[in-house]
Write a protein that holds these residues in place. Structure first.
Motif, PDB file in Angstrom:
ATOM      1  N   ILE A 122     -10.854  10.813 -10.513  1.00 54.23           N
ATOM      2  CA  ILE A 122      -9.962  11.349 -10.024  1.00 54.23           C
ATOM      3  C   ILE A 122      -9.680  11.539  -8.386  1.00 54.23           C
ATOM      4  O   ILE A 122      -8.358  11.299  -8.145  1.00 54.23           O
ATOM      5  N   GLY A 123     -10.744  11.613  -7.755  1.00 54.19           N
ATOM      6  CA  GLY A 123     -10.840  11.407  -6.392  1.00 54.19           C
ATOM      7  C   GLY A 123     -10.247  10.233  -5.518  1.00 54.19           C
ATOM      8  O   GLY A 123     -10.438  10.120  -4.500  1.00 54.19           O
ATOM      9  N   ASP A 124     -10.550   9.129  -6.562  1.00 53.99           N
ATOM     10  CA  ASP A 124     -10.738   7.793  -5.930  1.00 53.99           C
ATOM     11  C   ASP A 124      -9.199   7.540  -4.955  1.00 53.99           C
ATOM     12  O   ASP A 124      -9.231   7.125  -3.974  1.00 53.99           O
ATOM     13  N   PRO A 125      -7.961   7.938  -5.443  1.00 57.65           N
ATOM     14  CA  PRO A 125      -6.838   7.969  -4.616  1.00 57.65           C
ATOM     15  C   PRO A 125      -6.805   8.381  -3.359  1.00 57.65           C
ATOM     16  O   PRO A 125      -6.246   7.866  -2.332  1.00 57.65           O
ATOM     17  N   PHE A 126      -7.732   9.545  -3.336  1.00 60.60           N
ATOM     18  CA  PHE A 126      -7.475  10.326  -1.916  1.00 60.60           C
ATOM     19  C   PHE A 126      -8.468   9.371  -0.885  1.00 60.60           C
ATOM     20  O   PHE A 126      -8.206   9.271   0.156  1.00 60.60           O
ATOM     21  N   ARG A 159      -5.381  11.623 -12.484  1.00 56.60           N
ATOM     22  CA  ARG A 159      -5.729  10.483 -11.494  1.00 56.60           C
ATOM     23  C   ARG A 159      -4.460   9.865 -10.960  1.00 56.60           C
ATOM     24  O   ARG A 159      -4.096   9.537  -9.966  1.00 56.60           O
ATOM     25  N   ALA A 160      -3.718   9.965 -11.943  1.00 54.93           N
ATOM     26  CA  ALA A 160      -2.301   9.326 -11.844  1.00 54.93           C
ATOM     27  C   ALA A 160      -1.256  10.462 -10.796  1.00 54.93           C
ATOM     28  O   ALA A 160      -0.446   9.909  -9.992  1.00 54.93           O
ATOM     29  N   LEU A 161      -1.585  11.475 -10.968  1.00 53.87           N
ATOM     30  CA  LEU A 161      -0.687  12.435 -10.248  1.00 53.87           C
ATOM     31  C   LEU A 161      -1.534  12.906  -8.918  1.00 53.87           C
ATOM     32  O   LEU A 161      -0.839  13.398  -8.151  1.00 53.87           O
ATOM     33  N   ALA A 162      -2.580  12.084  -8.405  1.00 48.92           N
ATOM     34  CA  ALA A 162      -3.229  12.598  -7.428  1.00 48.92           C
ATOM     35  C   ALA A 162      -2.329  12.535  -5.900  1.00 48.92           C
ATOM     36  O   ALA A 162      -2.251  13.403  -5.184  1.00 48.92           O
ATOM     37  N   LYS A 190       0.829  -1.277   0.013  1.00 49.14           N
ATOM     38  CA  LYS A 190      -0.054  -0.066   0.157  1.00 49.14           C
ATOM     39  C   LYS A 190       0.805   1.560  -0.082  1.00 49.14           C
ATOM     40  O   LYS A 190       0.434   2.223  -0.761  1.00 49.14           O
ATOM     41  N   PRO A 191       1.906   1.325   0.893  1.00 50.44           N
ATOM     42  CA  PRO A 191       2.886   2.633   0.814  1.00 50.44           C
ATOM     43  C   PRO A 191       3.558   2.729  -0.642  1.00 50.44           C
ATOM     44  O   PRO A 191       3.560   3.898  -1.167  1.00 50.44           O
ATOM     45  N   PHE A 192       3.998   1.763  -1.008  1.00 45.69           N
ATOM     46  CA  PHE A 192       4.477   1.581  -2.609  1.00 45.69           C
ATOM     47  C   PHE A 192       3.437   2.231  -3.432  1.00 45.69           C
ATOM     48  O   PHE A 192       3.787   2.722  -4.307  1.00 45.69           O
ATOM     49  N   ARG A 193       2.309   1.644  -3.499  1.00 47.20           N
ATOM     50  CA  ARG A 193       0.990   2.160  -4.545  1.00 47.20           C
ATOM     51  C   ARG A 193       1.118   3.679  -4.558  1.00 47.20           C
ATOM     52  O   ARG A 193       0.836   4.191  -5.687  1.00 47.20           O
ATOM     53  N   ARG A 194       1.228   4.380  -3.561  1.00 48.10           N
ATOM     54  CA  ARG A 194       1.347   5.715  -3.511  1.00 48.10           C
ATOM     55  C   ARG A 194       2.334   6.618  -4.243  1.00 48.10           C
ATOM     56  O   ARG A 194       2.020   7.583  -4.789  1.00 48.10           O
ATOM     57  N   ASP A 195       3.390   5.641  -4.246  1.00 45.24           N
ATOM     58  CA  ASP A 195       4.637   6.424  -4.916  1.00 45.24           C
ATOM     59  C   ASP A 195       4.967   5.999  -6.594  1.00 45.24           C
ATOM     60  O   ASP A 195       5.715   6.362  -7.056  1.00 45.24           O
ATOM     61  N   VAL A 196       3.910   5.000  -6.987  1.00 44.48           N
ATOM     62  CA  VAL A 196       4.086   4.411  -8.369  1.00 44.48           C
ATOM     63  C   VAL A 196       2.657   4.273  -8.958  1.00 44.48           C
ATOM     64  O   VAL A 196       1.947   3.663  -8.272  1.00 44.48           O
ATOM     65  N   ILE A 216      -9.011   6.011  -1.076  1.00 36.90           N
ATOM     66  CA  ILE A 216      -8.463   4.569  -1.248  1.00 36.90           C
ATOM     67  C   ILE A 216      -7.416   4.775   0.030  1.00 36.90           C
ATOM     68  O   ILE A 216      -7.153   3.847   0.927  1.00 36.90           O
ATOM     69  N   HIS A 217      -6.597   5.968  -0.039  1.00 36.62           N
ATOM     70  CA  HIS A 217      -5.656   6.207   0.919  1.00 36.62           C
ATOM     71  C   HIS A 217      -6.139   6.902   2.088  1.00 36.62           C
ATOM     72  O   HIS A 217      -5.094   7.247   3.006  1.00 36.62           O
ATOM     73  N   GLY A 218      -7.180   7.422   2.134  1.00 40.42           N
ATOM     74  CA  GLY A 218      -7.680   8.020   3.440  1.00 40.42           C
ATOM     75  C   GLY A 218      -6.979   9.475   3.519  1.00 40.42           C
ATOM     76  O   GLY A 218      -6.519   9.725   4.871  1.00 40.42           O
ATOM     77  N   ILE A 219      -6.539   9.993   2.385  1.00 40.50           N
ATOM     78  CA  ILE A 219      -5.904  11.302   2.480  1.00 40.50           C
ATOM     79  C   ILE A 219      -7.032  12.613   2.505  1.00 40.50           C
ATOM     80  O   ILE A 219      -6.523  13.477   3.336  1.00 40.50           O
ATOM     81  N   ALA A 220      -8.045  12.550   1.798  1.00 42.07           N
ATOM     82  CA  ALA A 220      -9.011  13.671   1.825  1.00 42.07           C
ATOM     83  C   ALA A 220     -10.287  13.243   1.660  1.00 42.07           C
ATOM     84  O   ALA A 220     -10.532  12.274   1.002  1.00 42.07           O
ATOM     85  N   SER A 221     -11.249  14.109   1.899  1.00 42.41           N
ATOM     86  CA  SER A 221     -12.665  13.931   1.765  1.00 42.41           C
ATOM     87  C   SER A 221     -13.326  15.112   1.795  1.00 42.41           C
ATOM     88  O   SER A 221     -12.806  15.916   2.133  1.00 42.41           O
ATOM     89  N   GLY A 222     -14.588  15.015   1.268  1.00 39.51           N
ATOM     90  CA  GLY A 222     -15.517  16.239   1.445  1.00 39.51           C
ATOM     91  C   GLY A 222     -15.195  17.481   0.542  1.00 39.51           C
ATOM     92  O   GLY A 222     -14.750  17.164  -0.816  1.00 39.51           O
ATOM     93  N   ALA A 223     -15.104  18.619   1.023  1.00 41.82           N
ATOM     94  CA  ALA A 223     -14.785  19.920   0.307  1.00 41.82           C
ATOM     95  C   ALA A 223     -13.059  19.967  -0.094  1.00 41.82           C
ATOM     96  O   ALA A 223     -12.658  20.249  -1.150  1.00 41.82           O
TER      97      ALA A 223
END
Length: 356
Positions: A120-124, A172-175, A93-99, A126-133
């Protein structure tokens, strides 16, 4: 083994074989597809490594091994100092964020039932980085970064052109701000003028964000335009690996020479003057690859030891320090320039990549 800090990805003797099984209840392995067979590469931070070759040579399989989408059969892949070869499940999972990966088909790689903002927002999520506004704001910033109107956040993929859909895939790849992006023929399904826009966008993003690319393509002029180094693959192995300009100006492997002779040229007069190298026979089956040099059944320079002895991928006498060739009888640089001079002149410009 100490890894150079400048090397982002170290690929050591990687194999990927796909088993072929028979039987209804009790399945048994009867053969294997040798998709990737002993590939070693280094990918340095901030550079673009191009991978070229005929369909079925293993370049896309290698890319999926690098991204962890395919577990490797044998060998080792070290990413940013970590051996990812044996990682599975949540370990990756940590590796998925970098590649991240940009896929070939901008129509098939986006879910037509979901809105662009959600895609485009799926990566946020999946990795619990951002939600909502906050998530919406980040998605709109990404859309603006890749040249899309942020107000089109709630549109469906069908409301965008092919080039715009590929920009959605890039966003999406850059997210997650990756270190490495694998571009698997990202422009082959697009019109030529749109190809230029997407290629120029990728180059601008690399410069702005410090990205590292693995760029897979069939179009040799595109690969030359974007790549710092180029690896030529044939039947699961690397035939030649060199700095981009060096490989195009002094191709040493007969297969590379043949590929360059078949490259499209915008000038019809230059195309007519050029000597075309036509390879005889078909590409051998990856289920039963030839012994020795895998290119020998189609190589015009093959001799008896090519059938028996596999050539090493090494720097040959007279070549640049990082120009490696796997051939017992490499093409003489003067000979390759004589037959390919017109093609090289055309490929050194950008005739097939009109400015955006």
């Amino acid at each position: 083994m100490t890894q150079d800090a400048d090397v982002l990805v170290q690929i050591d003797d990687v194999y990927k074989h796909f088993p072929i099984k028979q039987g209804i209840i009790f399945k048994r392995e009867v053969a294997r597809v040798h998709a990737v067979d002993g590939v070693s590469l280094q990918i340095r931070r901030g550079e673009t490594v191009g991978i070229v070759g005929e369909s079925g040579c293993g370049k896309s399989t290698l890319a999926r091994c690098i991204t962890g989408l395919h577990p490797i059969t044998k060998g080792r892949i070290v990413f940013d100092g970590q051996d990812i070869s044996r990682m599975r499940g949540n370990q990756l999972k940590p590796f998925r964020r970098d590649v991240q990966m940009i896929f070939q088909d901008p129509y098939g790689s986006l879910n037509p039932r979901r809105r662009v903002g959600a895609i485009i927002g799926d990566p946020f999520d999946i990795h619990g980085i951002a939600s909502g506004a906050d998530r919406k704001k980040r998605v709109q910033e990404l859309m603006e970064l890749v040249g899309l109107n942020p107000e089109h956040y709630n549109r469906f993929p069908a409301e965008f052109s092919g080039g715009q859909r590929q920009r959605i895939g890039i966003a999406r790849a850059l997210a997650l701000k990756p270190k490495l992006i694998v571009c698997d023929e990202p422009v082959s399904a697009l019109d030529v003028s749109i190809q230029a826009q997407v290629i120029n966008l990728l180059k601008d993003l690399q410069e702005e964000l410090g990205l590292t690319y693995v760029f897979i393509a069939h179009d040799l002029s595109v690969v030359r335009y974007v790549s710092d180094r180029v690896a030529v693959m044939y039947l699961g192995k690397i035939a030649e690996y060199a700095e981009g300009e060096d490989l195009y100006e002094k191709p040493r492997h007969p297969y590379t020479n043949a590929l360059l002779s078949a490259a499209s040229i915008a000038d019809p007069d230059a195309a007519e003057r050029r000597e075309r190298i036509v390879l005889t026979g078909d590409v051998p089956s990856p289920i039963r690859p030839p012994s020795g040099c895998r290119f020998h059944p189609r190589c015009p320079k093959a001799q008896e030891n090519c059938i028996e002895l596999e050539p090493e991928l090494i720097v040959r006498d007279g070549d640049a320090a990082r120009h490696e060739t796997a051939c017992h009888y490499p093409v003489d640089p003067a000979e390759s320039l004589a037959t390919e001079h017109a093609a090289i002149e055309q490929l050194s410009t950008e005739p097939t990549l009109p400015s955006a």
